[in-house]
Design an enzyme around this catalytic site. Structure first.
Site, PDB file in Angstrom:
ATOM      1  N   GLU A 170      80.024  38.405  84.158  1.00  0.00           N
ATOM      2  CA  GLU A 170      80.208  38.213  82.718  1.00  0.00           C
ATOM      3  C   GLU A 170      81.519  38.880  82.334  1.00  0.00           C
ATOM      4  OE1 GLU A 170      76.590  39.777  81.045  1.00  0.00           O
ATOM      5  OE2 GLU A 170      75.512  37.910  81.456  1.00  0.00           O
ATOM      6  N   HIS A 195      70.324  29.687  80.393  1.00  0.00           N
ATOM      7  CA  HIS A 195      71.316  29.444  81.450  1.00  0.00           C
ATOM      8  C   HIS A 195      71.060  30.351  82.648  1.00  0.00           C
ATOM      9  CE1 HIS A 195      74.703  26.875  79.800  1.00  0.00           C
ATOM     10  NE2 HIS A 195      73.830  26.897  78.805  1.00  0.00           N
ATOM     11  N   GLY A 218      82.512  17.891  77.340  1.00  0.00           N
ATOM     12  CA  GLY A 218      81.497  17.159  76.595  1.00  0.00           C
ATOM     13  C   GLY A 218      81.158  17.902  75.322  1.00  0.00           C
ATOM     14  N   LYS A 276      76.560  19.169  79.860  1.00  0.00           N
ATOM     15  CA  LYS A 276      77.719  19.456  80.707  1.00  0.00           C
ATOM     16  C   LYS A 276      77.519  20.653  81.629  1.00  0.00           C
ATOM     17  CE  LYS A 276      80.079  21.687  76.850  1.00  0.00           C
ATOM     18  NZ  LYS A 276      78.935  21.537  75.931  1.00  0.00           N
ATOM     19  N   SER A 277      76.894  21.721  81.143  1.00  0.00           N
ATOM     20  CA  SER A 277      76.660  22.895  82.000  1.00  0.00           C
ATOM     21  C   SER A 277      75.677  22.561  83.108  1.00  0.00           C
ATOM     22  CB  SER A 277      76.126  24.061  81.174  1.00  0.00           C
ATOM     23  OG  SER A 277      77.097  24.510  80.271  1.00  0.00           O
ATOM     24  N   ARG A 320      70.004  28.987  86.731  1.00  0.00           N
ATOM     25  CA  ARG A 320      70.894  29.102  87.892  1.00  0.00           C
ATOM     26  C   ARG A 320      70.122  29.513  89.141  1.00  0.00           C
ATOM     27  NH1 ARG A 320      74.396  31.495  83.891  1.00  0.00           N
ATOM     28  NH2 ARG A 320      73.849  33.589  84.522  1.00  0.00           N
ATOM     29  N   ALA A 351      78.589  19.579  72.335  1.00  0.00           N
ATOM     30  CA  ALA A 351      77.518  20.578  72.353  1.00  0.00           C
ATOM     31  C   ALA A 351      76.212  19.916  72.757  1.00  0.00           C
ATOM     32  CB  ALA A 351      77.386  21.222  70.973  1.00  0.00           C
ATOM     33  N   ARG A 352      75.495  20.564  73.660  1.00  0.00           N
ATOM     34  CA  ARG A 352      74.169  20.117  74.118  1.00  0.00           C
ATOM     35  C   ARG A 352      74.220  18.749  74.811  1.00  0.00           C
ATOM     36  NH1 ARG A 352      71.695  24.457  74.638  1.00  0.00           N
ATOM     37  NH2 ARG A 352      69.652  23.572  74.366  1.00  0.00           N
ATOM     38  N   ALA A 369      80.421  33.748  83.393  1.00  0.00           N
ATOM     39  CA  ALA A 369      80.082  33.578  81.978  1.00  0.00           C
ATOM     40  C   ALA A 369      81.250  34.162  81.203  1.00  0.00           C
ATOM     41  CB  ALA A 369      78.777  34.302  81.662  1.00  0.00           C
TER      42      ALA A 369
END
Length: 189
Positions: free
Chosen positions: A76, A64, A20, A26-27, A68, A22-23, A44
């Site tokens: 990361e 983010h 998708g 999707k996340s 979670r 930006a913004r 990440a």
């Protein structure tokens, strides 16, 4: 937003690509697919920014992290293939766009002509795709959909669009399902 779960794809081994703009949400949508599981590792996949150098990006990462579930593990790393091979339980990788940025940074090729380093890039992409295909358990990867707007006037922007388009096509072909998120709405492709 309720997750789209195709009963035909509700197997214990499923690889889902979420794409998708930006913004687009999707996340957040990707997180809903794994929210009820006990063992989830969030990967990440981009470089960790210096908050003093990019406060806006650092704030997005902080958002983010807070969003979670507390019991999720976070790794990361830009070694997406290694994470796919080593992490147990469900995995969520966010995102391929930041992974690609790290790869281009490592190769030092933002302004270089593509043929001079194309082999190195494709070796890294092939490694990620093979690890994705071999992954057992639930796996979700988030990526950005680029190239729907204006063509960047900068070589680096055009390069990123070209390469991420290739990454997305390869990963989609290796996935069990692909979902596009637009304005917070999930559409199965």
């Amino acid at each position: 937003m309720a997750p789209l779960i195709d009963p035909d794809l509700a197997s214990p081994d499923r690889r889902t690509l979420i794409t998708g703009g930006a913004r687009s949400g999707k996340s957040r949508y990707a997180e809903t697919l794994l929210a009820d599981l006990d063992e989830v590792t969030y990967v990440a996949s981009g470089p960790v920014p210096d908050p003093a150098a990019d406060a806006e990006w650092a704030a997005r990462i902080a958002d983010h992290r807070v969003r979670r579930p507390q019991h999720w593990s976070t790794v990361e790393t830009t070694d997406v293939a290694g994470a796919l091979r080593s992490v147990s339980g469900a995995i969520l990788i966010d995102c391929l766009g930041t992974w690609l940025t790290a790869v281009i940074d490592r190769l030092g090729t933002w302004e270089e002509p593509l043929p001079s380093w194309q082999g190195d890039f494709h070796d890294q992409l092939d490694d990620v795709v093979k690890a994705w295909q071999a992954r057992t358990g639930l796996a979700v990867v988030v990526t950005n959909e680029v190239g729907w707007g204006l063509v960047s006037p900068y070589r680096s922007g055009r390069l990123f669009t070209e390469l991420l388009g290739e990454v997305n096509q390869e990963m989609a072909a290796a996935s069990d399902e692909v979902i596009m998120v637009v304005a917070g709405r999930a559409l199965r492709l």
